[in-house]
Design a protein around this motif. Structure first.
Motif, PDB file in Angstrom:
ATOM      1  N   CYS A   1       7.294  -3.999   3.420  1.00 14.38           N
ATOM      2  CA  CYS A   1       7.801  -4.177   1.629  1.00 14.38           C
ATOM      3  C   CYS A   1       8.301  -2.859   1.046  1.00 14.38           C
ATOM      4  O   CYS A   1       8.842  -2.840   0.316  1.00 14.38           O
ATOM      5  CB  CYS A   1       7.551  -5.767   0.925  1.00 14.38           C
ATOM      6  SG  CYS A   1       7.473  -7.060   1.765  1.00 14.38           S
ATOM      7  N   LEU A   2       6.776  -2.431   1.982  1.00 15.83           N
ATOM      8  CA  LEU A   2       6.754  -1.048   0.647  1.00 15.83           C
ATOM      9  C   LEU A   2       7.834  -0.235   1.263  1.00 15.83           C
ATOM     10  O   LEU A   2       8.212   0.539   0.431  1.00 15.83           O
ATOM     11  CB  LEU A   2       4.684  -0.732   1.949  1.00 15.83           C
ATOM     12  CG  LEU A   2       3.601  -1.086   0.200  1.00 15.83           C
ATOM     13  CD1 LEU A   2       2.938  -0.947   1.028  1.00 15.83           C
ATOM     14  CD2 LEU A   2       3.728  -1.226  -0.380  1.00 15.83           C
TER      15      LEU A   2
ATOM     16  N   LEU B   1       3.789  -6.953   4.825  1.00 17.29           N
ATOM     17  CA  LEU B   1       3.249  -5.891   3.637  1.00 17.29           C
ATOM     18  C   LEU B   1       4.204  -4.756   3.933  1.00 17.29           C
ATOM     19  O   LEU B   1       5.267  -3.904   2.774  1.00 17.29           O
ATOM     20  CB  LEU B   1       2.254  -5.740   3.467  1.00 17.29           C
ATOM     21  CG  LEU B   1       1.947  -4.604   3.068  1.00 17.29           C
ATOM     22  CD1 LEU B   1       1.989  -5.416   1.122  1.00 17.29           C
ATOM     23  CD2 LEU B   1      -0.112  -4.915   2.157  1.00 17.29           C
TER      24      LEU B   1
ATOM     25  N   PHE C   1       1.612 -10.249   8.529  1.00 12.87           N
ATOM     26  CA  PHE C   1       0.390 -10.011   6.874  1.00 12.87           C
ATOM     27  C   PHE C   1       0.816  -8.464   7.207  1.00 12.87           C
ATOM     28  O   PHE C   1       1.589  -8.242   6.284  1.00 12.87           O
ATOM     29  CB  PHE C   1      -0.515 -10.432   6.425  1.00 12.87           C
ATOM     30  CG  PHE C   1      -0.885  -9.661   4.655  1.00 12.87           C
ATOM     31  CD1 PHE C   1       0.525 -10.340   4.223  1.00 12.87           C
ATOM     32  CD2 PHE C   1      -1.566  -9.218   4.803  1.00 12.87           C
ATOM     33  CE1 PHE C   1      -0.085 -10.458   2.948  1.00 12.87           C
ATOM     34  CE2 PHE C   1      -1.530  -9.066   3.339  1.00 12.87           C
ATOM     35  CZ  PHE C   1      -0.653  -9.527   2.522  1.00 12.87           C
ATOM     36  N   SER C   2       0.043  -7.852   7.753  1.00 11.21           N
ATOM     37  CA  SER C   2       0.387  -5.747   7.568  1.00 11.21           C
ATOM     38  C   SER C   2       2.047  -6.041   7.839  1.00 11.21           C
ATOM     39  O   SER C   2       2.086  -5.039   7.189  1.00 11.21           O
ATOM     40  CB  SER C   2      -0.295  -5.187   9.217  1.00 11.21           C
ATOM     41  OG  SER C   2      -0.308  -4.162   9.048  1.00 11.21           O
TER      42      SER C   2
ATOM     43  N   ASN D   1       1.013   0.823   9.514  1.00 15.08           N
ATOM     44  CA  ASN D   1       0.959  -0.869   9.967  1.00 15.08           C
ATOM     45  C   ASN D   1      -0.505  -0.958  11.226  1.00 15.08           C
ATOM     46  O   ASN D   1      -0.524  -1.934  11.152  1.00 15.08           O
ATOM     47  CB  ASN D   1       2.296  -0.758  10.838  1.00 15.08           C
ATOM     48  CG  ASN D   1       2.275  -1.937  11.160  1.00 15.08           C
ATOM     49  OD1 ASN D   1       1.605  -2.738  10.464  1.00 15.08           O
ATOM     50  ND2 ASN D   1       3.975  -2.753  11.558  1.00 15.08           N
TER      51      ASN D   1
ATOM     52  N   GLY E   1       8.622 -11.998   4.902  1.00 20.60           N
ATOM     53  CA  GLY E   1       9.336 -10.982   4.770  1.00 20.60           C
ATOM     54  C   GLY E   1      10.419 -11.051   5.358  1.00 20.60           C
ATOM     55  O   GLY E   1      11.138 -10.237   5.176  1.00 20.60           O
TER      56      GLY E   1
END
Length: 228
Positions: free
Chosen positions: A135-136, A132, A128-129, A108, A74
């Motif tokens: 990114c979104l 992710l 990872f959450s 999140n 990230g």
């Protein structure tokens, strides 16, 4: 370049504003991708060199390495998100990143609760959450910014920017592939790299502690002389 963005928005120089945003985003990706690759390949060596001592054993290193690798994925997204958010504030559109941040916070929390239970390591699931959602949210913010600037610049300027982005992404992928091959070669060629990193880190840590002790002693002596 952040004050420059605000000045360009105030002068309605939308073409220059878009070019400055694209330049900062390309720089962010150019910095973030090599860091991501380096951390992914050398995560074990970095964690072992920095932390592996006393109660932190090789088993602890094995547990922390996946967290570092996932977090490294990230890096570029974190940097790009900061650039896009500042672009919105330069446009006086602060509500858009605020709404996106609130939605990302809720998402999140939901993903944290789900992934921490479903993945093998709860820590990896939490990280990872976070990656992710970052990114979104970055993609959503960039899409909104692109839509705003497309309305101001026009389709011709947007097409030119898209051509530059395609060339940049192609060059970045090639450079990332070279970095990946070089990282693999270093690990294969120098199997003692981990021990070298660990010894150099211990030496620099001891030097910093000694320097800190001398600095504190000097400050105390100076304060005593000033008090007298």
């Amino acid at each position: 370049r952040m004050p420059r963005l605000a000045q360009q928005a105030a002068d309605s120089d939308w073409q220059g504003f878009r070019m400055a945003c694209d330049s900062m985003l390309r720089t962010s990706i150019s910095v973030g991708l090599p860091l991501t690759i380096s951390f992914c390949f050398f995560a074990k060596q970095i964690v072992s060199s920095v932390y592996e001592r006393s109660a932190f054993t090789s088993d602890s290193t094995a547990q922390v390495v996946p967290v570092v690798v996932v977090y490294a994925l990230g890096i570029a997204w974190f940097i790009c998100r900061d650039v896009v958010v500042r672009a919105f504030y330069a446009l006086d559109r602060g509500k858009i990143p605020v709404i996106t941040s609130v939605a990302a916070l809720v998402l999140n929390a939901v993903l944290d609760a789900y992934l921490s239970r479903t993945m093998a390591s709860p820590a990896v699931g939490l990280v990872f959450s976070t990656v992710l959602v970052s990114c979104l949210s970055t993609v959503a913010l960039y899409w909104a910014l692109h839509k705003i600037l497309r309305d101001k610049v026009g389709p011709a300027g947007s097409a030119l920017g898209g051509l530059k982005w395609r060339k940049f992404l192609l060059n970045t992928l090639c450079a990332s592939g070279i970095t990946m091959c070089h990282s693999k070669w270093l690990l294969h060629k120098f199997p003692t790299l981990q021990s070298l990193l660990k010894s150099s880190f211990h030496f620099s840590s001891a030097w910093r502690l000694e320097t800190l002790g001398l600095s504190v002693g000097w400050l105390l002596d100076a304060s005593l002389v000033g008090a007298s």
